[in-house]
Design an enzyme around this catalytic site. Structure first.
Site, PDB file in Angstrom:
ATOM      1  N   GLY A  74      -2.587  -2.394   2.379  1.00  0.00           N
ATOM      2  CA  GLY A  74      -1.581  -2.001   1.405  1.00  0.00           C
ATOM      3  C   GLY A  74      -1.991  -2.289  -0.019  1.00  0.00           C
ATOM      4  N   SER A  75      -3.188  -1.814  -0.407  1.00  0.00           N
ATOM      5  CA  SER A  75      -3.753  -2.226  -1.702  1.00  0.00           C
ATOM      6  C   SER A  75      -3.875  -1.107  -2.724  1.00  0.00           C
ATOM      7  CB  SER A  75      -5.130  -2.863  -1.482  1.00  0.00           C
ATOM      8  OG  SER A  75      -5.939  -2.093  -0.617  1.00  0.00           O
ATOM      9  N   THR A  76      -3.075  -0.049  -2.587  1.00  0.00           N
ATOM     10  CA  THR A  76      -3.145   1.031  -3.567  1.00  0.00           C
ATOM     11  C   THR A  76      -2.333   0.739  -4.829  1.00  0.00           C
ATOM     12  OG1 THR A  76      -1.306   2.194  -2.500  1.00  0.00           O
ATOM     13  CG2 THR A  76      -3.545   2.795  -1.804  1.00  0.00           C
ATOM     14  N   GLY A 126       0.512  -2.473  -6.925  1.00  0.00           N
ATOM     15  CA  GLY A 126       1.180  -3.761  -6.926  1.00  0.00           C
ATOM     16  C   GLY A 126       0.271  -4.946  -6.667  1.00  0.00           C
ATOM     17  N   ILE A 127       0.770  -5.904  -5.888  1.00  0.00           N
ATOM     18  CA  ILE A 127       0.029  -7.125  -5.604  1.00  0.00           C
ATOM     19  C   ILE A 127      -1.281  -6.809  -4.890  1.00  0.00           C
ATOM     20  CG2 ILE A 127       0.058  -9.266  -4.257  1.00  0.00           C
ATOM     21  CD1 ILE A 127       3.074  -9.419  -4.775  1.00  0.00           C
ATOM     22  N   GLY A 128      -1.251  -5.877  -3.951  1.00  0.00           N
ATOM     23  CA  GLY A 128      -2.456  -5.535  -3.212  1.00  0.00           C
ATOM     24  C   GLY A 128      -3.568  -5.025  -4.107  1.00  0.00           C
ATOM     25  N   SER A 168       6.105 -14.851   1.293  1.00  0.00           N
ATOM     26  CA  SER A 168       7.088 -14.761   0.202  1.00  0.00           C
ATOM     27  C   SER A 168       7.946 -16.008   0.173  1.00  0.00           C
ATOM     28  CB  SER A 168       7.972 -13.538   0.428  1.00  0.00           C
ATOM     29  OG  SER A 168       9.110 -13.555  -0.404  1.00  0.00           O
ATOM     30  N   TYR A 184      13.966  -8.700   5.707  1.00  0.00           N
ATOM     31  CA  TYR A 184      12.703  -8.980   5.020  1.00  0.00           C
ATOM     32  C   TYR A 184      12.370 -10.469   5.102  1.00  0.00           C
ATOM     33  CZ  TYR A 184       9.475  -9.775   1.138  1.00  0.00           C
ATOM     34  OH  TYR A 184       8.402 -10.188   0.366  1.00  0.00           O
TER      35      TYR A 184
END
Length: 264
Positions: free
Chosen positions: A14-16, A18-20, A141, A154
């Site tokens: 999930g690195s496209t 934000g944090i990723g 988180s 979540y």
């Protein structure tokens, strides 16, 4: 402290954005070859282009695959058979009244936020153990510890991720592979901006909306602002390096002091 990851290959799920994406950039700046992951080929290619602009000498590899599915995990393994650093960053979140969360939503949060990380760890940890070096990281988180009333599905998924982290750390005991979780606090990303405006007046300017959100919904934050993705990435790069060799099985906080505890 020089964090040299030259010769290491990292996969950041999930690195496209934000944090990723910030983690991918941070690892590349330290010399790692970084696999960038997202569900679509076009989205991954766009992300690789943006990251290459940020880190001109970075080595980025596109790995398009839906890692929330068994098929996606198998595709990632085909494209990238071996990694030294696995960062399980993939996750979803949304504000929902607790009594309105359906069975299907509970299952989806478990599949995406927990089982995706379990599958990847199961796929890549054995190779790390054979080679005698590796890093497995889970982006958890503050919600894993302080369950938010507005998104308990979540928070529960992130609590489960801490147990997954501790269990796999025991599996890797004495092998030269470390396994850790990072407790990320409220972080400034596009998704979080959307989330903030679900909880405060959407007509407010962003700076005012952010301050109101922190004051009313995250009042325990000692930082009293949203964390920038690069601040999360700094901890991840350290944990991915040789300098963190005595840290394993931990849940390390980059939460702006939000979790009201005197131990990590």
């Amino acid at each position: 402290m020089h964090l040299n990851l030259a010769g290491r290959t990292a996969l950041v799920s999930g690195s496209t954005q934000g944090i990723g994406a910030a983690i991918a950039a941070g690892l590349a700046r330290s010399g790692a070859r970084v696999a960038v992951n997202g569900r679509s080929e076009a989205g991954v290619e766009e992300a690789v282009t943006r990251l290459a602009e940020q880190v001109p000498d970075g080595d980025f590899v596109p790995v398009p695959a839906d890692l929330a599915t068994e098929e996606g995990a198998a595709r990632a393994l085909d494209l990238l058979p071996d990694v030294n650093i696995l960062v399980n960053n993939l996750g979803i979140f949304e504000a929902r009244p607790a009594l309105e969360i359906t069975d299907a939503e509970w299952r989806r949060y478990f599949e995406v936020n927990v089982l995706s990380a379990v599958r990847l760890t199961r796929a890549y940890l054995p190779g790390m153990v054979r080679r005698g070096w590796g890093r497995v990281l889970y982006i958890a988180s503050d919600s894993a510890v302080v369950t938010p009333a507005e998104m308990i599905h979540y928070g529960t998924s992130k609590t489960a991720l801490l147990a997954v982290n501790r269990g796999f750390a025991k599996e890797a005991a004495g092998t030269g592979v470390t396994v850790n979780a990072v407790l990320a606090g409220p972080t400034h990303t596009g998704g979080v901006e959307t989330y903030v405006y679900q909880l405060v007046d959407p007509g407010l300017p962003w700076d005012e909306a952010q301050r109101l959100f922190m004051r009313e919904h995250r009042p325990l934050s000692l930082l009293q602002r949203l964390i920038e993705p690069e601040e999360i990435a700094n901890m991840v790069v350290y944990l991915a390096s040789d300098h963190s060799s005595a840290t394993t099985g931990g849940a390390l906080r980059v939460d702006g002091g939000y979790v009201d505890a005197i131990i990590p």
